[in-house]
Design a protein around this motif. Sequence first.
Motif, PDB file in Angstrom:
ATOM      1  N   ALA A 267       4.030 -10.536  -2.172  1.00 54.28           N
ATOM      2  CA  ALA A 267       4.281  -9.136  -2.527  1.00 54.28           C
ATOM      3  C   ALA A 267       5.107  -8.449  -1.444  1.00 54.28           C
ATOM      4  O   ALA A 267       6.020  -7.675  -1.728  1.00 54.28           O
ATOM      5  CB  ALA A 267       2.963  -8.396  -2.745  1.00 54.28           C
ATOM      6  N   MET A 268       4.791  -8.753  -0.198  1.00 56.44           N
ATOM      7  CA  MET A 268       5.577  -8.186   0.897  1.00 56.44           C
ATOM      8  C   MET A 268       7.017  -8.684   0.863  1.00 56.44           C
ATOM      9  O   MET A 268       7.960  -7.916   1.073  1.00 56.44           O
ATOM     10  CB  MET A 268       4.960  -8.553   2.257  1.00 56.44           C
ATOM     11  CG  MET A 268       3.792  -7.673   2.663  1.00 56.44           C
ATOM     12  SD  MET A 268       3.152  -8.104   4.314  1.00 56.44           S
ATOM     13  CE  MET A 268       4.505  -7.609   5.392  1.00 56.44           C
TER      14      MET A 268
ATOM     15  N   LEU B 112      -2.449  -3.875  -3.978  1.00 56.97           N
ATOM     16  CA  LEU B 112      -3.354  -4.512  -4.929  1.00 56.97           C
ATOM     17  C   LEU B 112      -3.687  -5.936  -4.498  1.00 56.97           C
ATOM     18  O   LEU B 112      -4.828  -6.388  -4.635  1.00 56.97           O
ATOM     19  CB  LEU B 112      -2.730  -4.515  -6.335  1.00 56.97           C
ATOM     20  CG  LEU B 112      -2.646  -3.153  -7.036  1.00 56.97           C
ATOM     21  CD1 LEU B 112      -1.931  -3.277  -8.370  1.00 56.97           C
ATOM     22  CD2 LEU B 112      -4.045  -2.567  -7.245  1.00 56.97           C
ATOM     23  N   ALA B 113      -2.700  -6.630  -3.945  1.00 55.24           N
ATOM     24  CA  ALA B 113      -2.971  -7.993  -3.485  1.00 55.24           C
ATOM     25  C   ALA B 113      -3.976  -7.984  -2.339  1.00 55.24           C
ATOM     26  O   ALA B 113      -4.885  -8.822  -2.269  1.00 55.24           O
ATOM     27  CB  ALA B 113      -1.667  -8.669  -3.047  1.00 55.24           C
ATOM     28  N   MET B 114      -3.850  -7.021  -1.455  1.00 53.44           N
ATOM     29  CA  MET B 114      -4.816  -6.907  -0.370  1.00 53.44           C
ATOM     30  C   MET B 114      -6.201  -6.587  -0.907  1.00 53.44           C
ATOM     31  O   MET B 114      -7.215  -7.123  -0.452  1.00 53.44           O
ATOM     32  CB  MET B 114      -4.390  -5.815   0.623  1.00 53.44           C
ATOM     33  CG  MET B 114      -3.342  -6.253   1.622  1.00 53.44           C
ATOM     34  SD  MET B 114      -2.919  -4.932   2.815  1.00 53.44           S
ATOM     35  CE  MET B 114      -4.453  -4.799   3.750  1.00 53.44           C
TER      36      MET B 114
ATOM     37  N   ALA C  15     -14.486  -1.687   9.071  1.00 53.58           N
ATOM     38  CA  ALA C  15     -13.936  -2.400   7.926  1.00 53.58           C
ATOM     39  C   ALA C  15     -14.774  -2.259   6.670  1.00 53.58           C
ATOM     40  O   ALA C  15     -14.327  -2.597   5.586  1.00 53.58           O
ATOM     41  CB  ALA C  15     -13.760  -3.869   8.264  1.00 53.58           C
ATOM     42  N   TYR C  16     -15.941  -1.756   6.789  1.00 58.11           N
ATOM     43  CA  TYR C  16     -16.846  -1.774   5.644  1.00 58.11           C
ATOM     44  C   TYR C  16     -16.406  -0.875   4.514  1.00 58.11           C
ATOM     45  O   TYR C  16     -16.081   0.282   4.681  1.00 58.11           O
ATOM     46  CB  TYR C  16     -18.262  -1.372   6.082  1.00 58.11           C
ATOM     47  CG  TYR C  16     -18.972  -2.500   6.788  1.00 58.11           C
ATOM     48  CD1 TYR C  16     -18.266  -3.395   7.585  1.00 58.11           C
ATOM     49  CD2 TYR C  16     -20.344  -2.694   6.653  1.00 58.11           C
ATOM     50  CE1 TYR C  16     -18.895  -4.436   8.230  1.00 58.11           C
ATOM     51  CE2 TYR C  16     -20.990  -3.731   7.305  1.00 58.11           C
ATOM     52  CZ  TYR C  16     -20.258  -4.588   8.084  1.00 58.11           C
ATOM     53  OH  TYR C  16     -20.884  -5.627   8.723  1.00 58.11           O
ATOM     54  N   GLY C  17     -16.409  -1.436   3.337  1.00 58.41           N
ATOM     55  CA  GLY C  17     -16.230  -0.615   2.156  1.00 58.41           C
ATOM     56  C   GLY C  17     -14.820  -0.514   1.634  1.00 58.41           C
ATOM     57  O   GLY C  17     -14.624  -0.521   0.445  1.00 58.41           O
ATOM     58  N   CYS C  18     -13.849  -0.448   2.507  1.00 57.56           N
ATOM     59  CA  CYS C  18     -12.482  -0.301   2.032  1.00 57.56           C
ATOM     60  C   CYS C  18     -11.700  -1.596   2.201  1.00 57.56           C
ATOM     61  O   CYS C  18     -11.616  -2.138   3.293  1.00 57.56           O
ATOM     62  CB  CYS C  18     -11.772   0.825   2.761  1.00 57.56           C
ATOM     63  SG  CYS C  18      -9.984   0.841   2.430  1.00 57.56           S
ATOM     64  N   PRO C  19     -11.119  -2.075   1.112  1.00 57.63           N
ATOM     65  CA  PRO C  19     -10.412  -3.355   1.152  1.00 57.63           C
ATOM     66  C   PRO C  19      -9.157  -3.320   2.023  1.00 57.63           C
ATOM     67  O   PRO C  19      -8.793  -4.335   2.611  1.00 57.63           O
ATOM     68  CB  PRO C  19     -10.039  -3.595  -0.305  1.00 57.63           C
ATOM     69  CG  PRO C  19     -10.073  -2.256  -0.950  1.00 57.63           C
ATOM     70  CD  PRO C  19     -11.120  -1.468  -0.216  1.00 57.63           C
ATOM     71  N   ILE C  20      -8.527  -2.176   2.090  1.00 57.25           N
ATOM     72  CA  ILE C  20      -7.336  -2.079   2.932  1.00 57.25           C
ATOM     73  C   ILE C  20      -7.739  -2.149   4.398  1.00 57.25           C
ATOM     74  O   ILE C  20      -7.150  -2.875   5.202  1.00 57.25           O
ATOM     75  CB  ILE C  20      -6.570  -0.768   2.649  1.00 57.25           C
ATOM     76  CG1 ILE C  20      -6.180  -0.669   1.172  1.00 57.25           C
ATOM     77  CG2 ILE C  20      -5.335  -0.674   3.535  1.00 57.25           C
ATOM     78  CD1 ILE C  20      -5.298  -1.812   0.689  1.00 57.25           C
ATOM     79  N   ARG C  21      -8.767  -1.434   4.738  1.00 52.45           N
ATOM     80  CA  ARG C  21      -9.263  -1.483   6.111  1.00 52.45           C
ATOM     81  C   ARG C  21      -9.736  -2.879   6.474  1.00 52.45           C
ATOM     82  O   ARG C  21      -9.548  -3.344   7.589  1.00 52.45           O
ATOM     83  CB  ARG C  21     -10.430  -0.499   6.297  1.00 52.45           C
ATOM     84  CG  ARG C  21      -9.990   0.846   6.800  1.00 52.45           C
ATOM     85  CD  ARG C  21     -11.193   1.712   7.182  1.00 52.45           C
ATOM     86  NE  ARG C  21     -12.353   1.457   6.347  1.00 52.45           N
ATOM     87  CZ  ARG C  21     -13.088   2.371   5.763  1.00 52.45           C
ATOM     88  NH1 ARG C  21     -12.770   3.644   5.912  1.00 52.45           N
ATOM     89  NH2 ARG C  21     -14.138   2.052   5.059  1.00 52.45           N
ATOM     90  N   TYR C  22     -10.374  -3.522   5.533  1.00 51.91           N
ATOM     91  CA  TYR C  22     -10.836  -4.884   5.822  1.00 51.91           C
ATOM     92  C   TYR C  22      -9.652  -5.795   6.127  1.00 51.91           C
ATOM     93  O   TYR C  22      -9.656  -6.533   7.109  1.00 51.91           O
ATOM     94  CB  TYR C  22     -11.632  -5.453   4.645  1.00 51.91           C
ATOM     95  CG  TYR C  22     -12.052  -6.891   4.857  1.00 51.91           C
ATOM     96  CD1 TYR C  22     -13.061  -7.214   5.753  1.00 51.91           C
ATOM     97  CD2 TYR C  22     -11.405  -7.930   4.200  1.00 51.91           C
ATOM     98  CE1 TYR C  22     -13.431  -8.539   5.977  1.00 51.91           C
ATOM     99  CE2 TYR C  22     -11.769  -9.249   4.402  1.00 51.91           C
ATOM    100  CZ  TYR C  22     -12.779  -9.551   5.292  1.00 51.91           C
ATOM    101  OH  TYR C  22     -13.129 -10.860   5.512  1.00 51.91           O
TER     102      TYR C  22
END
Lengths: 136, 136
Positions: B94-95, A93-95, B5-12
């Motif tokens: 968080a990590m 979620l933070a990411m 990276a487009y569209g997904c926040p994790i991928r970004y």
Amino acid sequence: MKYKAYGCPIRYGLGVFGDKWSLLIIRDLMFKGRRYYGEFLTAGENISTSVLAARLENLEARGIISKANDADHGKRIIYSLTEKGLGLIHVMLAMMDWSEKYDEHTEVPKSFIDALRDNRSDLIDEIYSSLKRSRP
Amino acid sequence: MKYKAYGCPIRYGLGVFGDKWSLLIIRDLMFKGRRYYGEFLTAGENISTSVLAARLENLEARGIISKANDADHGKRIIYSLTEKGLGLIHVMLAMMDWSEKYDEHTEVPKSFIDALRDNRSDLIDEIYSSLKRSRP
DNA sequence: CTGTATCCTTAGGGATACTG
DNA sequence: CAGTATCCCTAAGGATACAG
């Protein structure tokens, strides 16, 4: 992916999921309801079968995911996040929150953003609980 | 390190800091007060100079860190986190929280854990502000 | 002290064929 | 469907020398 993980929490995290694919698999399990080998394969990111098998094995070995037989479908194997894997929701979620803020191409469900920006803990707990309930 | 990276926040996120070294450099800037090239080099993790230069360049290009001349020491260059880089504090915390929970060898300062477990936002804001004040 | 410039090595990843 | 088993390849990373 071999880091000396002792002592530093960032290094430890990197040692567990700091490769090219693990977080994407975790994302699929956590937010996209994917649970089968084939679902990961065809998730549109084009991971190759050998790499997928390796990542799943590693994530299982490190206690992030677990395998079980799908009672409904004979011998089909169903993957799910363990408690430890589910615990990564805060990292995820933070990411997502960060990317949503800085990447113009990213859009994150508003409920997630709300959970993070305002009254963090209770809304996150809600998301967390619902993920937990959806486990097999 | 080339992800679509487009569209997904994790991928970004992975596209920005999803390599072997970036998060460790960010950690050093964020929590260990390291600001000079040489300090990263001798941080004990044994990054090679060529790789360090490449990572720093990438992080700067993506707006995570910035360079400035150290007024006190002639032409010495000082690195610091940008607003965007500082925004990663939630990911880092968080990590750390997660690792502290699941890695027996990890120990995280209690104030961080408290910030995360109980009354998240205000204590995090405090840590965040103090980091921000310590920027050059 | 802060980097370039080279060169080299390797692990991680990709493609494909195959199996119970 | 859920993986192994191979083979291959390349980009990321490591070592070292050197420069402003």
